[in-house]
Design a protein around this motif. Structure first.
Motif, PDB file in Angstrom:
ATOM      1  N   UNK A 217       5.706  16.213   5.129  1.00 20.86           N
ATOM      2  CA  UNK A 217       6.392  16.006   3.841  1.00 20.86           C
ATOM      3  C   UNK A 217       5.540  15.139   2.915  1.00 20.86           C
ATOM      4  N   UNK A 218       4.874  14.166   3.496  1.00 20.31           N
ATOM      5  CA  UNK A 218       3.966  13.294   2.725  1.00 20.31           C
ATOM      6  C   UNK A 218       2.841  14.132   2.106  1.00 20.31           C
ATOM      7  N   UNK A 219       2.295  15.070   2.906  1.00 18.04           N
ATOM      8  CA  UNK A 219       1.224  15.943   2.410  1.00 18.04           C
ATOM      9  C   UNK A 219       1.732  16.812   1.255  1.00 18.04           C
ATOM     10  N   UNK A 220       2.966  17.319   1.392  1.00 16.12           N
ATOM     11  CA  UNK A 220       3.561  18.139   0.325  1.00 16.12           C
ATOM     12  C   UNK A 220       3.678  17.325  -0.967  1.00 16.12           C
ATOM     13  N   UNK A 221       4.205  16.107  -0.862  1.00 18.85           N
ATOM     14  CA  UNK A 221       4.359  15.268  -2.060  1.00 18.85           C
ATOM     15  C   UNK A 221       3.005  14.939  -2.682  1.00 18.85           C
ATOM     16  N   UNK A 278       1.442   7.077  -0.259  1.00 21.46           N
ATOM     17  CA  UNK A 278       1.463   7.887  -1.486  1.00 21.46           C
ATOM     18  C   UNK A 278       1.329   7.005  -2.725  1.00 21.46           C
ATOM     19  N   UNK A 279       2.004   5.861  -2.717  1.00 23.14           N
ATOM     20  CA  UNK A 279       1.906   4.938  -3.858  1.00 23.14           C
ATOM     21  C   UNK A 279       0.472   4.413  -4.002  1.00 23.14           C
ATOM     22  N   UNK A 280      -0.165   4.124  -2.864  1.00 28.12           N
ATOM     23  CA  UNK A 280      -1.562   3.643  -2.886  1.00 28.12           C
ATOM     24  C   UNK A 280      -2.462   4.689  -3.530  1.00 28.12           C
ATOM     25  N   UNK A 281      -2.233   5.956  -3.176  1.00 24.72           N
ATOM     26  CA  UNK A 281      -3.114   7.026  -3.665  1.00 24.72           C
ATOM     27  C   UNK A 281      -2.834   7.434  -5.105  1.00 24.72           C
ATOM     28  N   UNK A 282      -1.561   7.363  -5.515  1.00 23.81           N
ATOM     29  CA  UNK A 282      -1.186   7.968  -6.794  1.00 23.81           C
ATOM     30  C   UNK A 282      -1.042   7.010  -7.966  1.00 23.81           C
ATOM     31  N   UNK A 283      -0.776   5.729  -7.694  1.00 26.70           N
ATOM     32  CA  UNK A 283      -0.456   4.833  -8.810  1.00 26.70           C
ATOM     33  C   UNK A 283      -1.687   4.211  -9.471  1.00 26.70           C
TER      34      UNK A 283
END
Length: 906
Positions: A217-221, A278-283
């Protein structure tokens, strides 16, 4: 057809006019179509269209090639454009109808397959094996553009929503992977899916207890984020042409849900870690050159306190969210990334204030649990944005509370306090304060505590304080032998499998500090059991150990940067009675080399490879740099490079050279260069991976890199350029040619020669040959002059390049006499040279010149070259048979021209 193909190819080599080349490419494309070589036909048609986009013939031929290659969508677009330009052309209209039928057939076929999968998945009475197979087939279909479109248009998202609620892990995973196929690179579909499924449902799946499902699910997001943020920038939006709405609303909604997952009690530990990841990668901004950090500011405003809730949770005593062993470290990384992304004092002050308020709010409460939460939060901040952590630590009464709680009878209280004390000892001034006030306490805990969890942490505190002098042999905090005793205990705990992994991880933390001491390094590499226990931990689920393992290995391999002081400055410092750092005798190169051999023997490469594969926030850039440094040390000896490659080191180095600190990228690229120089690159980097090596090597061709790094990069590129035209094209595409030319002027003999060797291989490419054909530059002159240099290696490279160029581009032969008045002397010197290779290159150049132009042949035959060639042609002792044969060819050509016969008559 073959003859026509050959003529067009020769004409393309001779033509410099772009318009003429476009026509030649278009005509050669027609030959390739007849010969059924559709890939080459498509390439030639594209080259023609690059010059003249209105060339209808070239576009129609490309459409025909696309059709045969099965790329029907692209064929349809090209044919449609042709029909717009010439509406009455029957051939265009026929192909358009043909393509319409083929596309519809393909869609109907795909549609039937999709419907079949849906029917099976919805049928509860169907066999379990059939349903699983259908789910897998759906994943495969979603990866094709036509399949993804059909799934989406046939209400596939509603079916997938039902599958997500299945109790069977395989079905849920298939549903998630199908969604990945639908969303990859397609912004409008992604926006529709986010709105239809809702982030709440997707976050619920990611927050589930199953680690595999959570990761999927993390990969999908992650794919959804990429499609929304980058879909507008790249040409991967499918067939959509309409202006899409701004995706910022969806992005913010997704981020809000991720932030809401932070303190939620119903979210599993792995799910929360994935949300943090995800926050580390996207923000934070991908590059600080981008001035917009509004997403970071929004996350700090909306969610900093929620992140601090996780940071302050003490799992054993508080009613907080479930955590894993990695949660606190992941929080530290996220907080650090957010803080580093801020611009200016005002933004940083706001971040500081919010953290201080949160810590103060809990610390001021009389409840002990609240104070422990405050101390735990400070610990996490000290490991992340340490500047913020230091400020919270200086809050009134905080340090006293930490030291007081170290003496608590409650093991958990002690553990939280000791960990905070360890992290607080990072700064020199605080380390000296703790040395004065906390060493006795830590020693007491280490000696008297009955709980190994506390003892190992107290030991790390002592280790950290004991290593304050770093690698300076003369700066010892403790008495002689103390660090060896501490290290021995660390190794003992490390090998004790009855201890929990977190406690064993702390023993590696201790070694990370103690291995500044060379005696400790020597003891550790002798203890194979301890090394293997450390490597097993590095491969385990506990990702928080990664940096400690990396640091320990950097120390053991001496792969940290050490500036050698100027001897005169050292003498001055001694005279002024200032402190001069001393190197430990066991840090000499001979000791380091032996340690490297022992680490390789214990399996260090497989551990490093596993560390690189991690997707955890704990694999920070600093950690990646450590791993890159260790790899570089491991490939220093040529005989060890095969072992490193065989165990996966080559593959692991590629991501380290692209995603790392600036220094880490250089270290990884240099390690790749060393491997590429001495191993067969196609074996070391099989398949497509060999093309990924080019960019890191080109990055070493920089003034910021050392001369050794420049030299090794050039050597590696030389090997790659000799393999295939595709690799040469990759090197050219990376804009390496101007850099290589620059190094051909370098004063350093080896660098200049290696740059010329690299150019020797690159001139096999037509694009590079055109650079030499262009008028108004000294490229050819440089090669002629270098062919007469004393440096044998440079002469070989330059004369070899000259031989190849004059063979491929005969018109360059006539320009050689214009380069320098000494051209004849240089060529004669090559012919007379005792080194066989140089003599061979010389006769090839002469042969090429004689074949190219009769007047050139006359000039050569009027000189001493005639006598030299006559001697060489006789093949006397010491003359290579191939040299003799080429020399005879030259004489035969002179006879054919009638040059020698005239002389014989005289």
């Amino acid at each position: 057809l073959d003859a026509a193909l050959s003529c067009y190819t020769k004409a393309l080599k001779l033509s410099e006019n772009e318009a003429d080349c476009a026509v030649l490419y278009r005509n050669r494309c027609a030959c390739y179509l007849k010969l059924e070589d559709y890939s080459k036909a498509e390439l030639d048609a594209t080259k023609a269209l690059d010059t003249d986009p209105a060339d209808v013939k070239a576009r129609f031929r490309r459409a025909q090639a696309y059709q045969k290659l099965g790329r029907l969508d692209q064929a349809f677009v090209d044919t449609q454009r042709c029909a717009q330009l010439e509406p009455k052309n029957k051939a265009f209209q026929d192909l358009l109808r043909q393509l319409g039928v083929q596309i519809q057939q393909k869609l109907n076929s795909t549609d039937a397959r999709v419907q079949q999968m849906f029917t099976l998945l919805m049928d509860d009475s169907a066999k379990e094996s059939d349903r699983h197979k259908a789910a897998q087939n759906l994943v495969v279909l979603s990866r094709e553009d036509a399949g993804a479109e059909q799934i989406f248009r046939n209400d596939g998202v509603k079916l997938i929503e039902k599958l997500l609620k299945s109790k069977q892990e395989d079905i849920v995973l298939s549903a998630l992977r199908t969604l990945v196929g639908l969303c990859t690179g397609h912004q409008s579909r992604t926006m529709a899916i986010v709105n239809e499924l809702g982030m709440q449902q997707l976050c619920a799946v990611m927050g589930s207890g199953d680690a595999t499902v959570s990761l999927a699910a993390c990969h999908l997001l992650q794919v959804m984020f990429e499609a929304l943020t980058e879909g507008m920038k790249r040409d991967i939006r499918g067939k959509e042409e309409a202006i899409l709405p701004e995706p910022s609303k969806e992005l913010r909604s997704m981020l809000r849900h991720l932030l809401d997952m932070m303190p939620a009690a119903n979210v599993s530990g792995p799910g929360r870690d994935n949300a943090i990841n995800l926050l580390v990668k996207q923000v934070p901004r991908k590059s600080l050159k981008n001035p917009d950090n509004s997403l970071t500011l929004w996350v700090i405003d909306q969610g900093l306190k929620k992140i601090l809730e996780v940071a302050g949770t003490v799992a054993e005593i508080a009613k907080g969210p479930p955590l894993t062993d990695n949660s606190h470290m992941s929080c530290s990384v996220l907080l650090s990334k957010l803080y580093d992304d801020l611009k200016g004092d005002k933004e940083r002050e706001n971040f500081n204030k919010l953290c201080e308020e949160y810590v103060q709010q809990h610390f001021n409460l009389s409840v002990l649990e609240a104070k422990l939460r405050a101390i735990q939060t400070v610990s996490v901040l000290l490991q992340g944005p340490s500047e913020v952590g230091n400020r919270t630590l200086e809050l009134s009464g905080m340090m006293d509370a930490v030291i007081a709680l170290c003496a608590s009878e409650d093991v958990i209280h002690q553990q939280v306090a000791v960990e905070a004390l360890i992290h607080a000892a990072g700064k020199a001034k605080r380390a000296s304060f703790i040395t004065a006030n906390g060493v006795a306490l830590l020693k007491d805990l280490y000696k008297k505590s009955e709980n190994d969890r506390i003892r190992v942490r107290a030991l790390v505190g002592l280790c950290k304080l004991g290593s304050a002098g770093g690698t300076d042999f003369s700066m010892k905090q403790f008495a002689e032998g103390s660090t060896l005793k501490l290290a021995k205990q660390c190794r003992k705990w490390l090998c004790n499998e009855s201890l929990p992994p977190t406690s064993r991880r702390w023993s590696v933390e201790g070694l990370a500090y103690l291995t500044f001491d060379a005696d400790v390094k020597e003891d550790l590499v002798e203890d194979k059991n301890a090394l293997q226990a450390m490597f097993e931990l590095a491969k385990s689920e506990d990702k928080t150990v990664l940096f400690a393992v990396g640091s320990t290995l950097v120390n053991c391999t001496n792969s940290y940067d050490v500036e050698k002081p100027d001897p005169q400055m050292v003498e001055l410092a001694k005279y002024a009675k200032q402190h001069v750092p001393e190197e430990h005798p066991k840090d000499a190169p001979s000791y380091v080399e032996k340690r490297l051999v022992k680490l390789l023997d214990a399996g260090v490469v497989s551990a490093l490879v596993c560390m690189v594969k991690n997707e955890s926030p704990a694999l920070t850039e600093a950690c990646r740099e450590s791993i890159a440094r260790v790899f570089l040390a491991l490939v220093e000896r040529q005989e060890d490079r095969g072992t490193v490659v065989a165990q996966g080191g080559g593959k692991a180095l590629i991501p380290l050279a692209t995603d790392n600190t600036d220094m880490g990228k250089i270290k990884a690229a240099q390690a790749l260069a060393k491997i590429t120089i001495t191993s067969n690159p196609e074996i070391a980097f099989p398949g497509e991976r060999v093309y990924e090596v080019v960019r890191p090597l080109v990055s070493l061709l920089s003034l910021e890199c050392t001369m050794l790094q420049n030299f090794e990069a050039l050597m590696g590129l030389t090997n790659l350029a000799g393999i295939s035209e595709r690799l040469r094209q990759k090197i050219i595409k990376e804009k390496a040619v101007p850099k290589i030319e620059g190094y051909m002027f370098e004063e350093h003999d080896l660098v200049r020669a290696s740059a010329t060797e690299c150019m020797c291989n690159l001139v096999l490419s037509e694009e590079v040959q055109k650079l030499y054909l262009a008028k108004g530059n000294d490229r050819l002159k440089l090669l002629v002059l270098y062919s007469g240099e004393e440096d044998e290696r440079l002469r070989r490279a330059a004369s070899g390049t000259l031989a190849m160029l004059t063979a491929e581009q005969p018109e360059l032969c006539a320009r050689i006499p214009e380069t320098t008045t000494h051209w004849l002397e240089i060529i004669q010197a090559l012919l007379l040279c005792e080194i066989v290779d140089l003599r061979h290159r010389g006769v090839v150049v002469v042969q090429n010149m004689m074949l190219a132009d009769k007047s050139l042949a006359e000039k050569l035959m009027e000189s001493e070259a005639l006598e030299i060639l006559t001697v060489l042609a006789k093949g006397e002792e010491g003359v290579n048979s191939q040299v003799s044969k080429i020399a005879q060819n030259c004489l035969d050509k002179a006879i054919e021209y009638g040059i020698i016969k005239n002389r014989e008559k005289e």
